[in-house]
Scaffold this active site. Sequence first.
Site: not given
Length: 334
Positions: A191, A131, A195
């Site tokens: 994820d 990460k 984003e």
Amino acid sequence: MAQMFYEQDCNLDYLKGKKIAIVGYGSQGHAHALNLKDSGCDVVVALYEGSKSWKKAEDAGLTVMTTAEAAKVADLIMILINDEKQQKMYENDIAPYLRPGMILAFAHGFNIHFGCIKPPADVDVIMVAPKGPGHTVRSQYLEGKGVPDLIAVYQDASGKAQDYALAYAAGIGGARAGILKTTFREETETDLFGEQCVLCGGVTALMKAGFDTLVEAGYQPENAYFECIHEMKLIVDLIFAHGFAGMRYSISNTAEYGDYEVGKRLITDETKKEMKKVLSEIQDGTFARNWLLENQAGCPHFLAKRRIEAGSQLEQVGKDLRSKMSWGTKTEAL
């Protein structure tokens, strides 16, 4: 409660005697390859013929092969090239050479979760996802620290897939900071959502809207840039180190009052409704399908948007201001 693992939970011996092929030598690829090598693992870098990274990897003391050559001799293959390039590369250079008992690894679940890559049933399929950016994965390792990792098991043909994932995470330094167990589905969907709605799409749209609002109201573009873009790092660094409460402790009471009163006027129920719509488009595969189709067409919309955004007033003002600063602007070459 999420399950976490640390160095005492990992055993690097699971990688002993195994040849590890790192496909790609970009931000993550160079960090994984070098960290694993320094951890005593047998590492090769897999690249396409003519890659600009070939000499760079060799100069770092790594053995380099074409991806097909590496697949023939590797026991564990970690794929670290762009999502949109993985399926074709896998089908051409990896799938023909997979052997029972091999381990196929990813740092993002996109191609497995959305069915672009369909491994045979006799190989392990794992994920180890740091990460943090690759240069941080490398620099933290060199300092004796680490970047937290996510691990997941999609297919456990050997019965040891999780052990392999933990060993790999330890090899790149992740166990020093902590390893969180997740799934390919959860990692991929969260994820992409993060984003699109917050980290990239949400934040950049908010900063751009703030900049445009001030400039359209007659304020100097340079002042607008400082207030809406430059100072974002200050706030994010405070949140990163101390959470929202720590950030609010560090800013003025005036700023904190404005935080409470105005944030909710911008991020409304309608905004959250749109976020839920974005999440549903990720979950049902709409986003993945659109992105893959865009690539099949040669990325006309994507590349046009890149050109337009790069040529905006905001970008030009920022470039000029950053060139005048002697601090806080050095990053890896873009």
